[in-house]
Design an enzyme around this catalytic site. Structure first.
Site, PDB file in Angstrom:
ATOM      1  N   GLY A   1       0.677  -1.202  -0.053  1.00 54.83           N
ATOM      2  CA  GLY A   1       0.021   0.039   0.023  1.00 54.83           C
ATOM      3  C   GLY A   1       0.734   1.378   0.051  1.00 54.83           C
ATOM      4  O   GLY A   1       0.059   2.278  -0.507  1.00 54.83           O
TER       5      GLY A   1
ATOM      6  N   GLU B   1       4.156   4.043   6.132  1.00 56.25           N
ATOM      7  CA  GLU B   1       2.889   2.979   5.995  1.00 56.25           C
ATOM      8  C   GLU B   1       1.888   4.015   5.365  1.00 56.25           C
ATOM      9  O   GLU B   1       1.855   5.067   5.294  1.00 56.25           O
ATOM     10  CB  GLU B   1       2.731   2.760   7.518  1.00 56.25           C
ATOM     11  CG  GLU B   1       1.078   2.074   7.602  1.00 56.25           C
ATOM     12  CD  GLU B   1       1.158   0.797   7.226  1.00 56.25           C
ATOM     13  OE1 GLU B   1       1.474   0.690   5.733  1.00 56.25           O
ATOM     14  OE2 GLU B   1       0.739  -0.382   7.649  1.00 56.25           O
ATOM     15  N   ASP B   2       1.068   2.986   4.668  1.00 57.49           N
ATOM     16  CA  ASP B   2      -0.114   3.922   4.021  1.00 57.49           C
ATOM     17  C   ASP B   2      -1.207   4.479   5.004  1.00 57.49           C
ATOM     18  O   ASP B   2      -1.593   5.414   5.013  1.00 57.49           O
ATOM     19  CB  ASP B   2      -0.824   3.098   2.921  1.00 57.49           C
ATOM     20  CG  ASP B   2      -1.179   1.655   3.490  1.00 57.49           C
ATOM     21  OD1 ASP B   2      -1.070   1.169   4.374  1.00 57.49           O
ATOM     22  OD2 ASP B   2      -1.732   0.808   2.755  1.00 57.49           O
TER      23      ASP B   2
ATOM     24  N   ASP C   1      -4.553   1.578  10.842  1.00 57.62           N
ATOM     25  CA  ASP C   1      -5.927   1.267  11.334  1.00 57.62           C
ATOM     26  C   ASP C   1      -6.235   1.015  12.816  1.00 57.62           C
ATOM     27  O   ASP C   1      -6.051   1.482  13.726  1.00 57.62           O
ATOM     28  CB  ASP C   1      -6.536   0.284  10.257  1.00 57.62           C
ATOM     29  CG  ASP C   1      -7.949   0.214   9.957  1.00 57.62           C
ATOM     30  OD1 ASP C   1      -8.695   0.999  10.237  1.00 57.62           O
ATOM     31  OD2 ASP C   1      -8.242  -1.149   9.885  1.00 57.62           O
TER      32      ASP C   1
ATOM     33  N   LYS D   1      -6.486   6.407  11.070  1.00 57.50           N
ATOM     34  CA  LYS D   1      -7.866   6.352  11.236  1.00 57.50           C
ATOM     35  C   LYS D   1      -8.096   6.181  12.904  1.00 57.50           C
ATOM     36  O   LYS D   1      -8.119   4.918  13.536  1.00 57.50           O
ATOM     37  CB  LYS D   1      -8.729   5.031  10.657  1.00 57.50           C
ATOM     38  CG  LYS D   1      -8.714   5.008   9.387  1.00 57.50           C
ATOM     39  CD  LYS D   1      -9.697   3.960   8.977  1.00 57.50           C
ATOM     40  CE  LYS D   1      -9.360   3.318   7.295  1.00 57.50           C
ATOM     41  NZ  LYS D   1     -10.064   2.049   7.273  1.00 57.50           N
TER      42      LYS D   1
ATOM     43  N   PHE E   1     -13.611   2.944   4.519  1.00 55.37           N
ATOM     44  CA  PHE E   1     -12.744   2.080   3.948  1.00 55.37           C
ATOM     45  C   PHE E   1     -12.296   2.675   2.426  1.00 55.37           C
ATOM     46  O   PHE E   1     -13.233   3.199   1.773  1.00 55.37           O
ATOM     47  CB  PHE E   1     -13.210   0.809   3.296  1.00 55.37           C
ATOM     48  CG  PHE E   1     -12.170  -0.295   3.078  1.00 55.37           C
ATOM     49  CD1 PHE E   1     -11.606  -1.047   4.055  1.00 55.37           C
ATOM     50  CD2 PHE E   1     -11.665  -0.489   1.874  1.00 55.37           C
ATOM     51  CE1 PHE E   1     -10.550  -1.882   3.679  1.00 55.37           C
ATOM     52  CE2 PHE E   1     -10.792  -1.289   1.408  1.00 55.37           C
ATOM     53  CZ  PHE E   1     -10.181  -2.070   2.187  1.00 55.37           C
ATOM     54  N   VAL E   2     -10.936   3.092   2.395  1.00 55.33           N
ATOM     55  CA  VAL E   2     -10.578   4.044   1.585  1.00 55.33           C
ATOM     56  C   VAL E   2      -9.616   3.204   0.574  1.00 55.33           C
ATOM     57  O   VAL E   2      -8.895   2.190   0.696  1.00 55.33           O
ATOM     58  CB  VAL E   2      -9.731   5.172   1.753  1.00 55.33           C
ATOM     59  CG1 VAL E   2     -10.639   6.078   2.793  1.00 55.33           C
ATOM     60  CG2 VAL E   2      -8.521   4.652   2.909  1.00 55.33           C
TER      61      VAL E   2
ATOM     62  N   ASP F   1      -5.534  -0.475  -1.877  1.00 58.68           N
ATOM     63  CA  ASP F   1      -6.319  -1.272  -2.728  1.00 58.68           C
ATOM     64  C   ASP F   1      -7.725  -1.677  -1.747  1.00 58.68           C
ATOM     65  O   ASP F   1      -7.669  -1.625  -0.902  1.00 58.68           O
ATOM     66  CB  ASP F   1      -5.514  -2.337  -3.007  1.00 58.68           C
ATOM     67  CG  ASP F   1      -5.445  -3.567  -1.729  1.00 58.68           C
ATOM     68  OD1 ASP F   1      -4.979  -2.937  -0.836  1.00 58.68           O
ATOM     69  OD2 ASP F   1      -5.935  -4.728  -1.788  1.00 58.68           O
TER      70      ASP F   1
ATOM     71  N   ARG G   1      -5.412   0.708  -6.888  1.00 60.97           N
ATOM     72  CA  ARG G   1      -4.222   1.068  -6.404  1.00 60.97           C
ATOM     73  C   ARG G   1      -3.673   2.294  -7.335  1.00 60.97           C
ATOM     74  O   ARG G   1      -2.926   3.162  -6.747  1.00 60.97           O
ATOM     75  CB  ARG G   1      -2.927   0.085  -6.466  1.00 60.97           C
ATOM     76  CG  ARG G   1      -3.280  -0.886  -5.442  1.00 60.97           C
ATOM     77  CD  ARG G   1      -1.855  -1.741  -5.139  1.00 60.97           C
ATOM     78  NE  ARG G   1      -2.143  -3.010  -4.469  1.00 60.97           N
ATOM     79  CZ  ARG G   1      -2.051  -3.201  -3.105  1.00 60.97           C
ATOM     80  NH1 ARG G   1      -1.820  -2.096  -2.507  1.00 60.97           N
ATOM     81  NH2 ARG G   1      -2.394  -4.466  -2.819  1.00 60.97           N
TER      82      ARG G   1
HETATM   83  P1  IMP Z   1      -3.698  -2.373  10.972  1.00 62.98           P
HETATM   84  O1  IMP Z   1      -2.942  -3.359  11.288  1.00 62.98           O
HETATM   85  O2  IMP Z   1      -5.406  -2.631  11.447  1.00 62.98           O
HETATM   86  O3  IMP Z   1      -3.394  -0.966  11.413  1.00 62.98           O
HETATM   87  O4  IMP Z   1      -3.977  -2.243   9.434  1.00 62.98           O
HETATM   88  C1  IMP Z   1      -3.093  -1.572   8.663  1.00 62.98           C
HETATM   89  C2  IMP Z   1      -3.386  -2.118   6.977  1.00 62.98           C
HETATM   90  O5  IMP Z   1      -4.560  -2.252   6.938  1.00 62.98           O
HETATM   91  C3  IMP Z   1      -2.824  -0.973   6.178  1.00 62.98           C
HETATM   92  O6  IMP Z   1      -1.436  -0.963   6.010  1.00 62.98           O
HETATM   93  C4  IMP Z   1      -3.414  -1.184   5.019  1.00 62.98           C
HETATM   94  O7  IMP Z   1      -2.923  -1.990   4.215  1.00 62.98           O
HETATM   95  C5  IMP Z   1      -4.741  -1.862   5.514  1.00 62.98           C
HETATM   96  N1  IMP Z   1      -6.037  -1.078   5.584  1.00 62.98           N
HETATM   97  C6  IMP Z   1      -6.502  -0.499   6.723  1.00 62.98           C
HETATM   98  N2  IMP Z   1      -7.569   0.317   6.284  1.00 62.98           N
HETATM   99  C7  IMP Z   1      -7.657   0.276   4.917  1.00 62.98           C
HETATM  100  C8  IMP Z   1      -8.391   0.822   4.233  1.00 62.98           C
HETATM  101  O8  IMP Z   1      -9.271   1.610   4.372  1.00 62.98           O
HETATM  102  N3  IMP Z   1      -8.453   0.531   2.784  1.00 62.98           N
HETATM  103  C9  IMP Z   1      -7.258  -0.276   2.451  1.00 62.98           C
HETATM  104  N4  IMP Z   1      -6.554  -0.795   3.187  1.00 62.98           N
HETATM  105  C10 IMP Z   1      -6.525  -0.605   4.517  1.00 62.98           C
HETATM  106 MG    MG Z   2      -0.677  -1.989   4.456  1.00 60.32          MG
END
Ligand code: IMP
Ligand code: MG
Length: 178
Positions: free
Chosen positions: A46, A101-102, A105, A133, A154-155, A161, A167
Protein backbone atom coordinates in the site's frame (compact mmCIF):
# COMPACT_ATOMS: atom_id res chain seq x y z
CA UNK A 1 -16.66 -11.61 2.51
CA UNK A 2 -16.10 -9.73 -0.70
CA UNK A 3 -18.85 -7.57 -2.10
CA UNK A 4 -18.30 -6.72 -5.72
CA UNK A 5 -20.66 -3.83 -6.47
CA UNK A 6 -19.20 -0.61 -5.25
CA UNK A 7 -18.32 2.89 -6.32
CA UNK A 8 -15.43 5.04 -5.19
CA UNK A 9 -16.37 8.53 -3.95
CA UNK A 10 -13.56 11.13 -4.02
CA UNK A 11 -12.19 12.01 -0.59
CA UNK A 12 -8.69 13.55 -0.90
CA UNK A 13 -7.58 15.03 -4.22
CA UNK A 14 -4.25 14.36 -5.92
CA UNK A 15 -3.44 18.05 -5.46
CA UNK A 16 -4.07 17.96 -1.70
CA UNK A 17 -1.96 14.83 -1.36
CA UNK A 18 0.94 16.42 -3.27
CA UNK A 19 0.81 19.54 -1.11
CA UNK A 20 0.77 17.48 2.08
CA UNK A 21 3.63 15.24 0.91
CA UNK A 22 5.74 18.35 0.35
CA UNK A 23 5.13 19.57 3.91
CA UNK A 24 5.79 16.13 5.42
CA UNK A 25 9.04 15.83 3.46
CA UNK A 26 10.19 19.24 4.74
CA UNK A 27 9.52 18.23 8.34
CA UNK A 28 11.22 14.85 7.91
CA UNK A 29 14.23 16.47 6.21
CA UNK A 30 14.52 18.95 9.08
CA UNK A 31 14.22 16.18 11.69
CA UNK A 32 16.96 14.04 10.14
CA UNK A 33 19.26 16.85 8.98
CA UNK A 34 22.90 15.78 9.39
CA UNK A 35 22.21 12.05 9.14
CA UNK A 36 24.77 10.12 7.12
CA UNK A 37 21.93 8.03 5.70
CA UNK A 38 18.20 7.66 6.23
CA UNK A 39 16.84 4.19 5.56
CA UNK A 40 13.25 4.58 4.38
CA UNK A 41 11.34 1.34 4.86
CA UNK A 42 8.12 1.13 2.86
CA UNK A 43 5.47 -1.34 3.95
CA UNK A 44 4.28 -3.20 0.87
CA UNK A 45 2.18 -2.96 -0.99
CA UNK A 46 0.00 0.00 0.00
CA UNK A 47 2.83 2.50 0.56
CA UNK A 48 4.51 2.17 -2.85
CA UNK A 49 3.06 5.34 -4.40
CA UNK A 50 3.42 7.41 -1.23
CA UNK A 51 7.04 6.37 -0.67
CA UNK A 52 7.91 7.16 -4.30
CA UNK A 53 6.57 10.69 -3.97
CA UNK A 54 7.93 11.22 -0.45
CA UNK A 55 11.56 10.20 -1.07
CA UNK A 56 11.78 12.47 -4.09
CA UNK A 57 11.02 15.43 -1.83
CA UNK A 58 13.55 14.47 0.86
CA UNK A 59 16.73 16.52 0.88
CA UNK A 60 18.80 13.79 2.61
CA UNK A 61 20.97 10.80 1.66
CA UNK A 62 18.29 8.12 1.40
CA UNK A 63 18.29 4.34 1.07
CA UNK A 64 14.99 2.65 0.21
CA UNK A 65 14.01 -0.77 1.50
CA UNK A 66 10.74 -2.67 1.69
CA UNK A 67 9.00 -4.95 4.12
CA UNK A 68 5.80 -6.86 3.48
CA UNK A 69 3.35 -8.06 6.08
CA UNK A 70 0.37 -10.34 5.65
CA UNK A 71 -2.59 -8.38 4.39
CA UNK A 72 -6.34 -8.27 4.71
CA UNK A 73 -6.75 -10.64 1.78
CA UNK A 74 -10.00 -9.61 0.18
CA UNK A 75 -11.61 -8.64 3.44
CA UNK A 76 -12.39 -5.18 4.82
CA UNK A 77 -11.27 -6.17 8.31
CA UNK A 78 -7.81 -6.55 9.81
CA UNK A 79 -6.89 -10.11 10.79
CA UNK A 80 -4.97 -8.74 13.81
CA UNK A 81 -2.43 -11.50 13.35
CA UNK A 82 0.54 -9.99 11.59
CA UNK A 83 3.13 -12.06 9.75
CA UNK A 84 6.25 -10.89 7.93
CA UNK A 85 6.07 -12.08 4.32
CA UNK A 86 9.19 -10.23 3.16
CA UNK A 87 11.85 -8.76 5.41
CA UNK A 88 14.06 -5.76 4.61
CA UNK A 89 17.33 -6.50 2.82
CA UNK A 90 19.63 -4.10 4.65
CA UNK A 91 21.10 -3.86 8.15
CA UNK A 92 19.60 -1.12 10.33
CA UNK A 93 21.71 -1.39 13.47
CA UNK A 94 22.88 2.10 14.48
CA UNK A 95 21.01 3.60 11.51
CA UNK A 96 18.30 6.21 11.16
CA UNK A 97 15.12 4.53 9.97
CA UNK A 98 11.81 5.92 8.73
CA UNK A 99 8.95 3.46 8.31
CA UNK A 100 6.45 4.55 5.69
CA UNK A 101 2.93 3.14 5.99
CA UNK A 102 -0.21 3.81 3.96
CA UNK A 103 -2.81 3.64 6.76
CA UNK A 104 -2.71 3.12 10.49
CA UNK A 105 -6.00 1.41 11.31
CA UNK A 106 -6.16 -0.92 14.34
CA UNK A 107 -2.41 -0.37 14.79
CA UNK A 108 -1.51 -4.07 14.92
CA UNK A 109 0.60 -4.00 11.75
CA UNK A 110 2.68 -1.02 12.81
CA UNK A 111 3.04 -2.34 16.35
CA UNK A 112 4.41 -5.65 15.07
CA UNK A 113 6.77 -4.03 12.56
CA UNK A 114 8.13 -1.51 15.09
CA UNK A 115 8.83 -4.25 17.64
CA UNK A 116 10.74 -6.21 15.03
CA UNK A 117 12.78 -3.25 13.80
CA UNK A 118 13.47 -1.97 17.33
CA UNK A 119 14.96 -5.33 18.25
CA UNK A 120 17.66 -4.65 15.62
CA UNK A 121 18.83 -1.54 17.50
CA UNK A 122 18.45 1.30 15.03
CA UNK A 123 19.74 4.71 16.12
CA UNK A 124 16.41 6.47 15.43
CA UNK A 125 13.15 4.85 14.37
CA UNK A 126 10.24 7.06 13.25
CA UNK A 127 7.05 6.48 11.31
CA UNK A 128 5.33 8.44 8.58
CA UNK A 129 1.81 7.32 7.70
CA UNK A 130 -0.22 8.84 4.91
CA UNK A 131 -3.56 8.17 6.60
CA UNK A 132 -4.65 7.63 10.17
CA UNK A 133 -7.98 6.27 11.39
CA UNK A 134 -7.66 6.98 15.14
CA UNK A 135 -11.22 5.88 15.92
CA UNK A 136 -10.30 2.31 14.89
CA UNK A 137 -7.23 1.97 17.09
CA UNK A 138 -6.85 -1.18 19.23
CA UNK A 139 -3.14 -0.79 20.02
CA UNK A 140 -1.78 2.41 21.56
CA UNK A 141 0.48 3.54 18.76
CA UNK A 142 0.94 6.80 16.85
CA UNK A 143 2.98 7.72 13.80
CA UNK A 144 5.49 10.55 14.14
CA UNK A 145 4.10 12.14 10.98
CA UNK A 146 0.58 11.74 9.60
CA UNK A 147 -0.65 12.96 6.25
CA UNK A 148 -4.37 13.04 6.93
CA UNK A 149 -6.62 11.92 9.73
CA UNK A 150 -9.72 10.24 8.29
CA UNK A 151 -12.97 8.83 9.70
CA UNK A 152 -13.79 5.12 9.83
CA UNK A 153 -14.25 4.60 6.08
CA UNK A 154 -12.70 2.03 3.79
CA UNK A 155 -10.51 3.96 1.39
CA UNK A 156 -8.63 3.19 -1.84
CA UNK A 157 -6.28 4.87 -4.30
CA UNK A 158 -2.78 6.35 -4.29
CA UNK A 159 -1.37 2.85 -3.71
CA UNK A 160 -4.16 1.60 -1.47
CA UNK A 161 -6.33 -1.26 -2.67
CA UNK A 162 -9.58 -3.03 -2.21
CA UNK A 163 -9.12 -6.70 -3.24
CA UNK A 164 -5.93 -5.57 -5.08
CA UNK A 165 -7.74 -3.05 -7.28
CA UNK A 166 -7.77 0.78 -7.32
CA UNK A 167 -4.09 1.23 -6.33
CA UNK A 168 -3.58 3.24 -9.53
CA UNK A 169 -6.07 6.01 -8.68
CA UNK A 170 -4.19 9.31 -8.33
CA UNK A 171 -6.40 10.39 -5.42
CA UNK A 172 -7.91 8.82 -2.28
CA UNK A 173 -11.55 7.78 -2.44
CA UNK A 174 -13.93 5.95 -0.16
CA UNK A 175 -15.59 2.70 -1.09
CA UNK A 176 -19.38 2.78 -1.11
CA UNK A 177 -21.29 -0.44 -1.75
CA UNK A 178 -24.27 -0.13 -4.05
P1 IMP B 1 -3.87 -2.27 10.99
O1 IMP B 1 -2.95 -3.38 11.31
O2 IMP B 1 -5.29 -2.58 11.36
O3 IMP B 1 -3.44 -0.92 11.50
O4 IMP B 1 -3.96 -2.20 9.42
C1 IMP B 1 -3.09 -1.54 8.67
C2 IMP B 1 -3.18 -2.04 7.25
O5 IMP B 1 -4.50 -2.39 6.86
C3 IMP B 1 -2.78 -0.92 6.32
O6 IMP B 1 -1.43 -0.98 6.05
C4 IMP B 1 -3.60 -1.19 5.09
O7 IMP B 1 -2.88 -2.02 4.23
C5 IMP B 1 -4.81 -1.94 5.58
N1 IMP B 1 -5.97 -1.03 5.64
C6 IMP B 1 -6.47 -0.41 6.72
N2 IMP B 1 -7.50 0.37 6.41
C7 IMP B 1 -7.65 0.26 5.07
C8 IMP B 1 -8.54 0.88 4.12
O8 IMP B 1 -9.41 1.72 4.43
N3 IMP B 1 -8.35 0.52 2.81
C9 IMP B 1 -7.41 -0.37 2.41
N4 IMP B 1 -6.55 -0.96 3.25
C10 IMP B 1 -6.67 -0.64 4.58
MG1 MG C 1 -0.62 -2.08 4.45
Amino acid sequence: MTQSNYVVDPMISAKSIAARVEVLACEITEHFTGTDKLIVVGLLRGSFVFIADLVRELDLPVEVDFLETSSYGNSLESSREVRILKDIRGEIEGRDVLVVEDIVDTGHTLNHVLHLLKSRNPNRLEVCALLDKPSRREVDITATWIGFEIPDEFVVGYGIDYAQLNRNLDHIGKVRFV
